[in-house]
Design a protein around this motif. Sequence first.
Motif, PDB file in Angstrom:
ATOM      1  N   ALA A  46       0.991  -1.126   0.514  1.00  0.00           N
ATOM      2  CA  ALA A  46       0.076   0.357   0.101  1.00  0.00           C
ATOM      3  C   ALA A  46       0.986   1.641  -0.279  1.00  0.00           C
ATOM      4  N   GLY A  47       2.119   0.943   0.235  1.00  0.00           N
ATOM      5  CA  GLY A  47       3.399   2.330   0.806  1.00  0.00           C
ATOM      6  C   GLY A  47       4.200   2.124  -0.620  1.00  0.00           C
ATOM      7  N   PRO A  48       4.150   2.291  -2.506  1.00  0.00           N
ATOM      8  CA  PRO A  48       4.944   2.339  -2.726  1.00  0.00           C
ATOM      9  C   PRO A  48       6.148   3.280  -2.798  1.00  0.00           C
ATOM     10  N   VAL A  49       7.354   3.388  -2.945  1.00  0.00           N
ATOM     11  CA  VAL A  49       7.832   4.462  -2.561  1.00  0.00           C
ATOM     12  C   VAL A  49       8.359   5.458  -3.973  1.00  0.00           C
ATOM     13  N   GLU A  50       7.689   6.455  -4.296  1.00  0.00           N
ATOM     14  CA  GLU A  50       8.451   7.750  -4.987  1.00  0.00           C
ATOM     15  C   GLU A  50      10.146   8.866  -5.260  1.00  0.00           C
ATOM     16  N   LEU A  51      10.364   7.807  -5.782  1.00  0.00           N
ATOM     17  CA  LEU A  51      12.158   8.849  -5.727  1.00  0.00           C
ATOM     18  C   LEU A  51      11.569   9.937  -7.125  1.00  0.00           C
ATOM     19  N   GLN A  52      11.813  11.350  -6.126  1.00  0.00           N
ATOM     20  CA  GLN A  52      11.481  12.194  -7.825  1.00  0.00           C
ATOM     21  C   GLN A  52      13.601  12.323  -8.135  1.00  0.00           C
ATOM     22  N   PRO A  53      13.010  12.790  -9.174  1.00  0.00           N
ATOM     23  CA  PRO A  53      14.852  13.084 -10.135  1.00  0.00           C
ATOM     24  C   PRO A  53      15.264  14.091  -8.583  1.00  0.00           C
ATOM     25  N   GLY A  54      16.790  13.674  -8.399  1.00  0.00           N
ATOM     26  CA  GLY A  54      17.381  13.907  -7.544  1.00  0.00           C
ATOM     27  C   GLY A  54      17.763  13.605  -6.560  1.00  0.00           C
ATOM     28  N   SER A  55      16.856  12.797  -5.924  1.00  0.00           N
ATOM     29  CA  SER A  55      16.351  12.645  -4.836  1.00  0.00           C
ATOM     30  C   SER A  55      17.267  11.317  -4.306  1.00  0.00           C
ATOM     31  N   ARG A  56      17.167  10.885  -2.927  1.00  0.00           N
ATOM     32  CA  ARG A  56      17.917   9.300  -2.594  1.00  0.00           C
ATOM     33  C   ARG A  56      16.840   9.040  -1.609  1.00  0.00           C
ATOM     34  N   THR A  57      16.907   7.327  -1.328  1.00  0.00           N
ATOM     35  CA  THR A  57      16.387   7.057  -0.346  1.00  0.00           C
ATOM     36  C   THR A  57      16.649   5.716   0.155  1.00  0.00           C
ATOM     37  N   LEU A  58      16.067   5.541   0.789  1.00  0.00           N
ATOM     38  CA  LEU A  58      16.831   4.001   1.996  1.00  0.00           C
ATOM     39  C   LEU A  58      15.664   3.177   2.065  1.00  0.00           C
ATOM     40  N   VAL A  59      15.443   2.221   0.763  1.00  0.00           N
ATOM     41  CA  VAL A  59      14.688   0.749   0.736  1.00  0.00           C
ATOM     42  C   VAL A  59      15.298  -0.710   1.792  1.00  0.00           C
ATOM     43  N   PRO A  60      14.651  -0.473   2.071  1.00  0.00           N
ATOM     44  CA  PRO A  60      14.652  -2.055   3.028  1.00  0.00           C
ATOM     45  C   PRO A  60      14.032  -3.374   2.218  1.00  0.00           C
ATOM     46  N   THR A  61      14.623  -3.577   2.480  1.00  0.00           N
ATOM     47  CA  THR A  61      14.891  -5.532   1.230  1.00  0.00           C
ATOM     48  C   THR A  61      14.391  -6.516   2.252  1.00  0.00           C
ATOM     49  N   GLY A  62      14.157  -6.673   3.621  1.00  0.00           N
ATOM     50  CA  GLY A  62      12.723  -7.650   4.005  1.00  0.00           C
ATOM     51  C   GLY A  62      14.538  -8.659   4.559  1.00  0.00           C
ATOM     52  N   PHE A  63      15.264  -8.652   4.248  1.00  0.00           N
ATOM     53  CA  PHE A  63      16.227  -9.809   4.815  1.00  0.00           C
ATOM     54  C   PHE A  63      17.467  -9.684   5.493  1.00  0.00           C
ATOM     55  N   GLY A  64      18.030 -10.105   6.932  1.00  0.00           N
ATOM     56  CA  GLY A  64      19.598  -9.665   6.663  1.00  0.00           C
ATOM     57  C   GLY A  64      20.381 -10.839   6.298  1.00  0.00           C
ATOM     58  N   LEU A  65      21.775 -10.935   6.444  1.00  0.00           N
ATOM     59  CA  LEU A  65      22.686 -11.785   6.149  1.00  0.00           C
ATOM     60  C   LEU A  65      23.468 -12.152   7.245  1.00  0.00           C
ATOM     61  N   GLU A  66      24.183 -13.875   7.217  1.00  0.00           N
ATOM     62  CA  GLU A  66      25.164 -13.488   8.123  1.00  0.00           C
ATOM     63  C   GLU A  66      26.082 -14.606   6.881  1.00  0.00           C
ATOM     64  N   LEU A  67      27.355 -13.515   7.332  1.00  0.00           N
ATOM     65  CA  LEU A  67      27.940 -13.853   5.779  1.00  0.00           C
ATOM     66  C   LEU A  67      29.254 -14.861   6.837  1.00  0.00           C
ATOM     67  N   PRO A  68      29.657 -15.419   6.110  1.00  0.00           N
ATOM     68  CA  PRO A  68      30.910 -16.204   6.801  1.00  0.00           C
ATOM     69  C   PRO A  68      32.217 -15.309   6.769  1.00  0.00           C
ATOM     70  N   GLN A  69      32.882 -15.550   7.498  1.00  0.00           N
ATOM     71  CA  GLN A  69      34.242 -14.585   8.311  1.00  0.00           C
ATOM     72  C   GLN A  69      35.558 -14.790   7.002  1.00  0.00           C
ATOM     73  N   GLY A  70      35.568 -13.654   6.768  1.00  0.00           N
ATOM     74  CA  GLY A  70      36.367 -13.529   5.517  1.00  0.00           C
ATOM     75  C   GLY A  70      36.177 -13.392   3.707  1.00  0.00           C
TER      76      GLY A  70
END
Length: 158
Positions: A46-70
Amino acid sequence: MSEARPPKSSVTVRVLRLPHGAGLSLPSHHSKLAAGLDVVAAVPDAGPVELQPGSRTLVPTGFGLELPQGYEAQVRPRSGLALKHGVTLLNSPGTIDADYRGEVMVLLVNLGTEAFTVRRGDRIAQLVIAPVAHVEIVAVEVLGETDRGQGGFGSTGS
């Protein structure tokens, strides 16, 4: 022409789907030999994000990662968004360190001339998982010499 084969080595990355990522695709390769894993937007239906020309926004992805060491994950732009809409990533490539456990976020910027709408499930970036070397910094009094020396930007030709 030889048949495409998947890489011989692989690494396991654990992924935690967050509640607002329910029903969305986890990062995935969209072709057999793709280097990047496509990442989708976890904005509300219900809430798409509208990104106007010249603007920026932080978009969530709905996940986190556990990367191996290295290893690190690099967040990179999608070429199609850049070409068709002028939408790319700031701080690119962004680095996700192996000890980070928060949500992966994508910092989109609209360098185009028209507004761009980010909808739930839109592919907005790609992740490349890469090995990293842990380095030891050693202070010295002088650096070794090379033909280039201290030549900076543009010093090796046009």
